[in-house]
Design an enzyme around this catalytic site. Structure first.
Site, PDB file in Angstrom:
ATOM      1  CG  HIS A 149      -1.979  -0.999   1.249  1.00 18.29           C
ATOM      2  ND1 HIS A 149      -2.861  -1.174   0.198  1.00 18.29           N
ATOM      3  CD2 HIS A 149      -2.315  -1.937   2.176  1.00 18.29           C
ATOM      4  CE1 HIS A 149      -3.685  -2.177   0.493  1.00 18.29           C
ATOM      5  NE2 HIS A 149      -3.368  -2.655   1.680  1.00 18.29           N
ATOM      6  CG  HIS A 190      -6.378  -5.223   1.704  1.00 21.40           C
ATOM      7  ND1 HIS A 190      -5.829  -6.100   2.627  1.00 21.40           N
ATOM      8  CD2 HIS A 190      -7.523  -4.755   2.246  1.00 21.40           C
ATOM      9  CE1 HIS A 190      -6.617  -6.157   3.686  1.00 21.40           C
ATOM     10  NE2 HIS A 190      -7.662  -5.355   3.490  1.00 21.40           N
ATOM     11  CG  ASP A 281      -4.746  -9.960   3.351  1.00 11.91           C
ATOM     12  OD1 ASP A 281      -4.460 -10.467   2.239  1.00 11.91           O
ATOM     13  OD2 ASP A 281      -4.510  -8.767   3.631  1.00 11.91           O
TER      14      ASP A 281
END
Ligand code: X5A
Ligand code: ZN
Length: 651
Positions: A149, A190, A281
């Site tokens: 990120h 993500h 995740d």
């Protein structure tokens, strides 16, 4: 030479040289007072311990971490960001560190953060270099903090430096390594926004990310992860996003994306090396991800990538927050790298219908750049979507014919996309979900609304699903699509106010909240809908944009008893949502009246300014006015001034 060396290695060592990197110093990055946090030191400890006790690390070359040099980090990040992360853990920052962290998005910082960030980046460089040189066939860097990120000038999403992006630039810049084309596969649940931006215009790097997106409502909650984001200039076509429309994606969904997008493109791209942003995740059991990839699934995904770049693959840990899930997933991946177990076969489950849809739009979007994507996906394949677990359902509707059940499911249940046949996680979750639903579908409550839901057409989207005109949001609706049995207006002695800066649904401007405590001088108009407790659960879920999987209810009969007793109850499972507090407003004809709003601690934050109070946008205010007028409560003029007063009076 080669043969001699292989023979001289201890017999327990693998024939494949696999590197593994772990360093306890990366555990020194944690929350300032060691408050609980999903991204905590035990993540890498758990993985390391698992690999040791399974005898994996003993078969690998164990490496220790090295801090990255600034010049390599600067190939991805700006000077001010690097300066900040270098110095943030020093004493001079002691009084400012927490404040700086709180201004960033999902970041904490402590005395150990600097060193850990440098070690994480340096470690991925270290293993990547060794694999590039051929000293190792492949490697896994068990690093934290994660990286994908982190953007040019910004730490976010638990990430400080973008470890994988930094290592990628390192490989490309060290010309003598002969690595000219790199495939980055980001299977963290993500979107890898930082990595995407780093290589946006760079055709040497094919960035591929598969992630939950949900039309921009899943973290990082913007459109960067959309399938339309394909890169620019010379990099056009070298950025591929596969955005899930819903959670619960599992092995079958990921494998379909591999088979119909990633693997064909990888063949055509023919990378010199592969770096995997290996967050775990999306694993079954992850508290943040809500997907269900099994260790076997991860093994298959990795196995399919081993056929490229002569097996030169580096895995770098990103997210993954269930210690058992990440350890088992990492173990499965290591077994693939060591090539000691054959992984073949297929899962019994089928992909979601939405998965095929996403595969088709991605192929459409990118076929101009990758000729292998040009053909239509055979309809025979696409028709293989998650079948319905008829047997399980028959338990709860025993005299129906199988076909009737099937039809019922298609119509009523299927739209929520929750029903799938699969091993452990899914079937269990679903059969549980079927039983709580039938229990709560017989109980009526009044759902008391004070915001845009006062306008009936808007509220109906939470029941029927679909996209409201002018609203940027797709509602999934409730499973039970029956309209409210009755509508009733009432006045309550509570304070209405508007807060928070903006919403995805309405854009800029605050949204309505109700002060959870009553006060005699306050007045709020509320529109009460008589719906079932099951429907109320689906509304709660949608109002809180939650990734909670609904295998059990958010608010059950025990909660109902409890709220009658205590006046309000906070829902842990959606505590990040804005309307996580269910407030009891009394009874109306023997049926309890419930609303949902913020809790008292949020009120404190609104008062202190930590969370802003904000007048509503015109669109949003108009919706409330329409509700009040069409509901016959106020004239338009009265309604406008009612909203205005609520928006301007201090709390
Ligand atoms: C690396 C990673 C997740 C951030 C979630 C913030 N970050 N709510 O998984
Ligand atoms: Zn993640």
């Amino acid at each position: 030479m080669e043969a001699v060396e292989t023979a001289s290695r201890s017999t327990s060592r693998s024939l494949r040289r696999v590197g593994i990197l772990y360093d306890e110093r990366m555990c020194r990055h944690h929350t300032p007072d060691d408050e609980p946090h999903p991204e905590n030191p035990n993540r890498i400890r758990a993985i390391w311990n698992k690999l040791q006790s399974a005898g994996i690390s003993q078969r690998c070359e164990v490496l220790s971490a090295k801090e990255a040099e600034d010049k390599y980090i600067l190939s991805v990040h700006g000077k001010s960001h690097v300066d900040l992360i270098r110095n943030i853990s020093s004493q001079q920052y002691n009084s400012r560190r927490n404040r700086i962290a709180s201004k960033l998005n999902s970041i904490y910082l402590n005395e150990g953060s600097s060193e850990a960030a440098y070690l994480a980046a340096g470690s991925v460089i270290e293993v990547a270099k060794r694999v590039a040189k051929g000293e190792l066939d492949s490697a896994f860097a068990i690093v934290r903090p994660p990286g994908h990120h982190a953007e040019h000038d910004e730490a976010m999403g638990f990430c400080l430096f973008n470890n994988v992006a930094i290592a990628t630039n390192f490989l490309l810049n060290e010309k003598e390594l002969g690595i000219n084309k790199i495939l980055i596969v980001d299977w963290d649940v993500h979107h890898g926004n930082g990595t995407q931006k780093t290589f946006w215009k760079d055709p040497r790097v094919l960035f591929f990310s598969v992630h939950r997106h949900e039309f921009g409502s899943f973290y990082p909650s913007n459109d960067d992860g959309d399938y339309t984001m394909i890169g620019e200039g010379p990099g056009a076509g070298y950025n591929i996003n596969v955005p899930w429309e819903n959670g619960r994606c599992g092995d079958a969904d990921y494998l379909a994306v591999w088979d119909h997008i990633l693997i064909p493109v990888a063949k055509q791209f023919n990378p010199d090396m592969i770096l995997i942003s290996a967050g775990f995740d999306a694993a079954v059991g992850d508290p943040l991800g809500g997907c269900c990839v099994t260790p076997y699934g991860y093994a298959m995904l990795l196995r399919k990538l081993m056929d490229f770049a002569r097996g030169k693959i580096v895995l770098a840990l990103e997210g993954g927050y269930n210690l058992a899930s990440i350890s088992n997933s990492a173990l499965a991946c290591m077994e693939v790298l060591l090539d000691e177990k054959i992984v073949t076969g297929s899962t019994e489950a089928y992909p979601f219908e939405s998965t095929w849809r996403v595969i088709q739009v991605v192929r459409q979007e990118l076929k101009a750049f990758w000729s292998v994507l040009a053909d239509e996906v055979p309809t025979k394949l696409i028709s293989q979507k998650a079948p319905i677990p008829v047997k399980k359902i028959l338990i709860s509707s025993c005299d129906s014919e199988a076909e009737d059940v099937e039809e019922l499911l298609q119509e009523v249940i299927r739209p929520l996309s929750t029903l799938r046949v699969d091993e452990d996680c899914r079937v269990l979750a679903e059969s549980a979900s079927v039983s709580w639903r039938s229990d709560l579908s017989n109980i009526d409550i009044w759902y008391a609304t004070f915001g845009s839901n006062m306008w009936k057409p808007r509220f109906l989207f939470y029941i029927e699903g679909g996209q409201v005109d002018g609203m940027q949001k797709l509602c999934s609706g409730s499973m039970d699509k029956r309209p409210p049995k009755e509508i009733l207006w009432k006045i309550f002695p509570h304070r209405l106010f508007f807060g928070r800066e903006s919403t995805r649904t309405w854009g800029l401007g605050g949204v309505a909240f109700l002060h959870p405590e009553s006060k005699n001088e306050d007045i709020v108009h509320m529109c009460l809908y008589r719906i079932t407790l099951e429907q109320f659960n689906d509304v709660l879920h949608q109002e809180n944009i939650s990734s909670y999987d609904m295998s059990s209810p958010l608010f059950d009969l025990t909660s109902l008893d409890c709220v009658k007793e205590k006046g309000s109850i906070n829902l842990e499972a959606v505590k990040k949502g804005w309307y996580h507090n269910v407030v009891y407003l009394g009874m109306e004809r023997d049926i309890p009246i419930l609303t949902m709003t913020c809790d008292l601690s949020d009120i404190e934050n609104f008062k202190s300014g930590k969370v802003p109070l904000h007048a509503p946008s015109e669109d949003y205010a108009n919706t409330l006015v329409k509700g009040l007028v069409e509901g016959g409560q106020l004239s338009e003029e009265e309604a406008v001034s009612y909203i205005k007063e609520a928006a301007t009076k201090p709390l």
